[in-house]
Design an enzyme around this catalytic site. Structure first.
Site, PDB file in Angstrom:
ATOM      1  N   ARG A  40       0.883  -1.165   0.139  1.00  0.00           N
ATOM      2  CA  ARG A  40       0.050   0.116   0.007  1.00  0.00           C
ATOM      3  C   ARG A  40       0.843   1.185   0.188  1.00  0.00           C
ATOM      4  O   ARG A  40       0.349   2.363   0.127  1.00  0.00           O
ATOM      5  CB  ARG A  40      -0.852   0.069   1.226  1.00  0.00           C
ATOM      6  CG  ARG A  40      -2.274  -0.830   0.916  1.00  0.00           C
ATOM      7  CD  ARG A  40      -3.081  -0.943   2.250  1.00  0.00           C
ATOM      8  NE  ARG A  40      -2.283  -1.638   3.467  1.00  0.00           N
ATOM      9  CZ  ARG A  40      -2.586  -2.712   3.400  1.00  0.00           C
ATOM     10  NH1 ARG A  40      -3.224  -3.661   2.523  1.00  0.00           N
ATOM     11  NH2 ARG A  40      -2.024  -3.541   4.602  1.00  0.00           N
ATOM     12  N   HIS A  70      11.206  -8.123  -4.276  1.00  0.00           N
ATOM     13  CA  HIS A  70      10.030  -7.891  -5.293  1.00  0.00           C
ATOM     14  C   HIS A  70       9.297  -6.672  -5.004  1.00  0.00           C
ATOM     15  O   HIS A  70       9.073  -6.281  -4.066  1.00  0.00           O
ATOM     16  CB  HIS A  70       8.914  -8.741  -5.213  1.00  0.00           C
ATOM     17  CG  HIS A  70       7.786  -8.939  -6.159  1.00  0.00           C
ATOM     18  ND1 HIS A  70       7.006  -7.789  -6.573  1.00  0.00           N
ATOM     19  CD2 HIS A  70       7.404  -9.883  -6.999  1.00  0.00           C
ATOM     20  CE1 HIS A  70       6.263  -8.109  -7.671  1.00  0.00           C
ATOM     21  NE2 HIS A  70       6.321  -9.574  -7.845  1.00  0.00           N
ATOM     22  N   TYR A  73       3.449  -3.944  -5.885  1.00  0.00           N
ATOM     23  CA  TYR A  73       2.939  -4.049  -7.159  1.00  0.00           C
ATOM     24  C   TYR A  73       2.072  -2.933  -7.794  1.00  0.00           C
ATOM     25  O   TYR A  73       1.234  -3.046  -8.429  1.00  0.00           O
ATOM     26  CB  TYR A  73       2.290  -5.434  -7.278  1.00  0.00           C
ATOM     27  CG  TYR A  73       1.470  -6.017  -6.101  1.00  0.00           C
ATOM     28  CD1 TYR A  73       0.127  -5.445  -5.853  1.00  0.00           C
ATOM     29  CD2 TYR A  73       1.751  -6.717  -5.160  1.00  0.00           C
ATOM     30  CE1 TYR A  73      -0.479  -5.664  -4.852  1.00  0.00           C
ATOM     31  CE2 TYR A  73       1.409  -7.187  -4.044  1.00  0.00           C
ATOM     32  CZ  TYR A  73      -0.082  -6.675  -3.776  1.00  0.00           C
ATOM     33  OH  TYR A  73      -0.687  -7.088  -2.754  1.00  0.00           O
ATOM     34  N   HIS A 110       6.911  -5.365 -11.801  1.00  0.00           N
ATOM     35  CA  HIS A 110       5.970  -5.512 -12.612  1.00  0.00           C
ATOM     36  C   HIS A 110       5.770  -4.342 -13.887  1.00  0.00           C
ATOM     37  O   HIS A 110       5.930  -3.403 -13.346  1.00  0.00           O
ATOM     38  CB  HIS A 110       4.520  -5.490 -12.171  1.00  0.00           C
ATOM     39  CG  HIS A 110       4.180  -6.790 -11.289  1.00  0.00           C
ATOM     40  ND1 HIS A 110       3.058  -6.969 -10.567  1.00  0.00           N
ATOM     41  CD2 HIS A 110       4.833  -7.820 -11.010  1.00  0.00           C
ATOM     42  CE1 HIS A 110       2.921  -8.012 -10.038  1.00  0.00           C
ATOM     43  NE2 HIS A 110       4.227  -8.484 -10.180  1.00  0.00           N
ATOM     44  N   GLU A 145       9.050  -8.812 -14.875  1.00  0.00           N
ATOM     45  CA  GLU A 145       8.231 -10.132 -14.866  1.00  0.00           C
ATOM     46  C   GLU A 145       7.265 -10.410 -15.825  1.00  0.00           C
ATOM     47  O   GLU A 145       6.709  -9.317 -16.580  1.00  0.00           O
ATOM     48  CB  GLU A 145       7.415 -10.192 -13.386  1.00  0.00           C
ATOM     49  CG  GLU A 145       6.669 -11.367 -13.268  1.00  0.00           C
ATOM     50  CD  GLU A 145       6.090 -11.712 -11.852  1.00  0.00           C
ATOM     51  OE1 GLU A 145       6.463 -10.636 -10.987  1.00  0.00           O
ATOM     52  OE2 GLU A 145       5.443 -12.457 -11.413  1.00  0.00           O
ATOM     53  N   ASP A 179       7.024 -16.359 -15.035  1.00  0.00           N
ATOM     54  CA  ASP A 179       5.912 -16.843 -13.970  1.00  0.00           C
ATOM     55  C   ASP A 179       5.161 -17.711 -14.693  1.00  0.00           C
ATOM     56  O   ASP A 179       4.314 -17.442 -15.682  1.00  0.00           O
ATOM     57  CB  ASP A 179       5.189 -15.470 -13.355  1.00  0.00           C
ATOM     58  CG  ASP A 179       4.185 -15.809 -12.369  1.00  0.00           C
ATOM     59  OD1 ASP A 179       3.149 -16.924 -12.548  1.00  0.00           O
ATOM     60  OD2 ASP A 179       4.223 -15.255 -11.337  1.00  0.00           O
ATOM     61  N   HIS A 182       1.374 -16.616 -15.037  1.00  0.00           N
ATOM     62  CA  HIS A 182       1.178 -15.393 -15.656  1.00  0.00           C
ATOM     63  C   HIS A 182       1.323 -15.884 -17.014  1.00  0.00           C
ATOM     64  O   HIS A 182       0.479 -15.269 -18.050  1.00  0.00           O
ATOM     65  CB  HIS A 182       2.175 -14.387 -15.276  1.00  0.00           C
ATOM     66  CG  HIS A 182       2.076 -13.698 -13.921  1.00  0.00           C
ATOM     67  ND1 HIS A 182       2.959 -12.743 -13.634  1.00  0.00           N
ATOM     68  CD2 HIS A 182       1.012 -13.975 -12.822  1.00  0.00           C
ATOM     69  CE1 HIS A 182       2.543 -12.557 -12.468  1.00  0.00           C
ATOM     70  NE2 HIS A 182       1.622 -13.195 -12.052  1.00  0.00           N
ATOM     71  N   HIS A 214       9.227 -17.942 -11.247  1.00  0.00           N
ATOM     72  CA  HIS A 214       7.958 -17.880 -10.295  1.00  0.00           C
ATOM     73  C   HIS A 214       7.257 -19.297 -10.703  1.00  0.00           C
ATOM     74  O   HIS A 214       6.615 -19.407 -11.575  1.00  0.00           O
ATOM     75  CB  HIS A 214       7.069 -16.866 -10.429  1.00  0.00           C
ATOM     76  CG  HIS A 214       7.807 -15.709  -9.531  1.00  0.00           C
ATOM     77  ND1 HIS A 214       7.106 -14.266  -9.929  1.00  0.00           N
ATOM     78  CD2 HIS A 214       8.610 -15.269  -8.741  1.00  0.00           C
ATOM     79  CE1 HIS A 214       7.793 -13.522  -8.980  1.00  0.00           C
ATOM     80  NE2 HIS A 214       8.870 -14.086  -8.449  1.00  0.00           N
ATOM     81  N   ASP A 227      -4.431 -13.712 -13.384  1.00  0.00           N
ATOM     82  CA  ASP A 227      -3.645 -13.716 -12.383  1.00  0.00           C
ATOM     83  C   ASP A 227      -4.280 -14.086 -11.089  1.00  0.00           C
ATOM     84  O   ASP A 227      -4.168 -13.341 -10.276  1.00  0.00           O
ATOM     85  CB  ASP A 227      -2.924 -12.181 -12.426  1.00  0.00           C
ATOM     86  CG  ASP A 227      -1.650 -12.233 -11.550  1.00  0.00           C
ATOM     87  OD1 ASP A 227      -1.489 -13.102 -11.070  1.00  0.00           O
ATOM     88  OD2 ASP A 227      -1.377 -10.977 -11.658  1.00  0.00           O
ATOM     89  N   HIS A 229      -3.283 -17.101  -8.649  1.00  0.00           N
ATOM     90  CA  HIS A 229      -2.390 -18.209  -8.440  1.00  0.00           C
ATOM     91  C   HIS A 229      -3.128 -19.304  -7.467  1.00  0.00           C
ATOM     92  O   HIS A 229      -3.954 -19.228  -6.917  1.00  0.00           O
ATOM     93  CB  HIS A 229      -1.088 -17.863  -7.837  1.00  0.00           C
ATOM     94  CG  HIS A 229      -0.314 -16.546  -8.285  1.00  0.00           C
ATOM     95  ND1 HIS A 229       0.636 -16.305  -7.594  1.00  0.00           N
ATOM     96  CD2 HIS A 229      -0.786 -16.083  -9.262  1.00  0.00           C
ATOM     97  CE1 HIS A 229       1.344 -15.146  -8.325  1.00  0.00           C
ATOM     98  NE2 HIS A 229       0.529 -15.095  -9.329  1.00  0.00           N
ATOM     99  N   GLU A 259       4.920 -18.700  -5.246  1.00  0.00           N
ATOM    100  CA  GLU A 259       4.129 -17.725  -4.775  1.00  0.00           C
ATOM    101  C   GLU A 259       2.392 -18.131  -4.850  1.00  0.00           C
ATOM    102  O   GLU A 259       1.719 -17.610  -5.250  1.00  0.00           O
ATOM    103  CB  GLU A 259       4.064 -16.322  -5.785  1.00  0.00           C
ATOM    104  CG  GLU A 259       5.416 -15.787  -5.995  1.00  0.00           C
ATOM    105  CD  GLU A 259       5.371 -14.724  -7.315  1.00  0.00           C
ATOM    106  OE1 GLU A 259       4.903 -15.204  -8.291  1.00  0.00           O
ATOM    107  OE2 GLU A 259       5.493 -13.871  -6.860  1.00  0.00           O
TER     108      GLU A 259
HETATM  109 ZN    ZN Z   1       0.610 -13.079 -10.161  1.00  0.00          ZN
HETATM  110 FE    FE Z   2       4.862 -13.648 -10.222  1.00  0.00          FE
HETATM  111 FE    FE Z   3       4.939 -10.415  -9.408  1.00  0.00          FE
END
Ligand code: ZN
Ligand code: FE
Ligand code: FE
Length: 279
Positions: A40, A70, A73, A110, A145, A179, A182, A214, A227, A229, A259
């Site tokens: 956030r 990472h 996002y 990303h 990614e 990933d 993804h 990933h 997206d 997972h 992930e």
């Molecule tokens: Zn993802």
């Molecule tokens: Fe990922």
């Molecule tokens: Fe990611």
């Protein structure tokens, strides 16, 4: 020759670097990923030299592979709003400065969402950001990614990643984190022809650019652009395909990061399972 299997997962950074290393050891991991700061937004925690020194000692004595930082996002380096782009740039530059203290770290982000400006402008803005923040003295590799293509996300096509890398001056700093969830959600046939997907990646970007993987199952069918997972073996990819991923001749030397929707116990089980499937 049997390469070492670098396998781990995403961990909470609440306990600092040494806390993450302890968690990793507890669950049988020798690599891990974490968020550089609260998704956030907000400031990153102050670096604690004692914590970092302890982490480095543990990583060495347990023969850890690279730590994967990472980026949050929520940052968007190709936003329409200049202030949002500025925030992404400052955040990423600060992340890279801090990572100078973490030997061998990888930094994954990303690429961003073009929010209606179009892919071409989006790619230009991402390149501009990277050319502003990357410095020759940086020791960290920066990874794009592969994305699911949710909304106006850039990076769901290998060609887009290639165009970004081509535009960056300090290309030697750039890599890709693939990933599995993804790529399947983006429409690549991960489930049916993983070898073919890697061949395609190789012909467009080059497999040498892949620096991390990933490993995720997906809740949705190929091309869904969702997206979401899924746990290993419980999704649309399945255990046989993910076994192929960790054993692929072009990938098996790389670090693999789960992930999947799990707590530590679940991750420990998945890591044990993947170790069994490693040839
Ligand atoms: Zn993802
Ligand atoms: Fe990922
Ligand atoms: Fe990611």
């Amino acid at each position: 020759m049997k390469e070492k299997f670098y396998i781990g997962c995403h961990l909470s950074s609440t306990g600092g670097y040494s806390g993450m290393a302890r968690d990793a050891i507890k669950i049988g991991a020798n690599v891990f990923q974490y968020f550089t700061r609260n998704p956030r937004g907000g400031a990153a925690k102050d670096l604690d030299p004692a914590d970092i020194a302890e982490y480095i000692k543990m990583a060495e004595s347990n023969d850890f592979g690279p730590i994967l930082a990472h980026a949050s996002y929520t940052i968007n380096p190709c936003s329409k709003e200049e202030r949002t782009r500025e925030f992404a740039l400052e955040t990423m530059a600060d992340d890279l400065d801090r990572l100078q203290n973490i030997p061998g770290a990888l930094y994954n982000f990303h690429p961003g969402s073009h929010v209606g400006q179009g892919v071409d402008i989006g790619i230009e803005l991402i390149i501009e950001t990277l050319n502003t923040i990357l410095k020759p003295e940086h020791t960290t590799k920066v990874l794009l990614e592969t994305m699911a293509g949710k909304g106006s996300e850039i990076g769901s096509r290998f060609e887009e990643l290639k165009r970004i890398i081509d535009g960056v001056s300090l290309k030697e700093k750039m890599g890709v984190c693939i990933d599995t969830c993804h790529m399947s959600d983006a429409g690549y046939d991960v489930a049916g022809d993983f070898d073919g997907v890697i061949e395609e990646f190789n012909s467009i970007v080059g497999v040498d650019r892949i620096k991390a993987v990933h490993v995720n199952d997906s809740k949705n069918p190929p091309g869904s652009h969702k997206d979401r997972h899924e746990k290993i073996g419980e999704g649309t990819l399945g255990i046989e395909v993910l076994a192929k991923v960790i054993n692929h001749p072009d990938l098996r030397h790389l670090p693999f990061y789960l992930e999947t929707p799990n707590e530590l116990d679940g991750y420990a089980e998945e890591i044990a399972l993947l170790k069994q499937l490693r040839t």
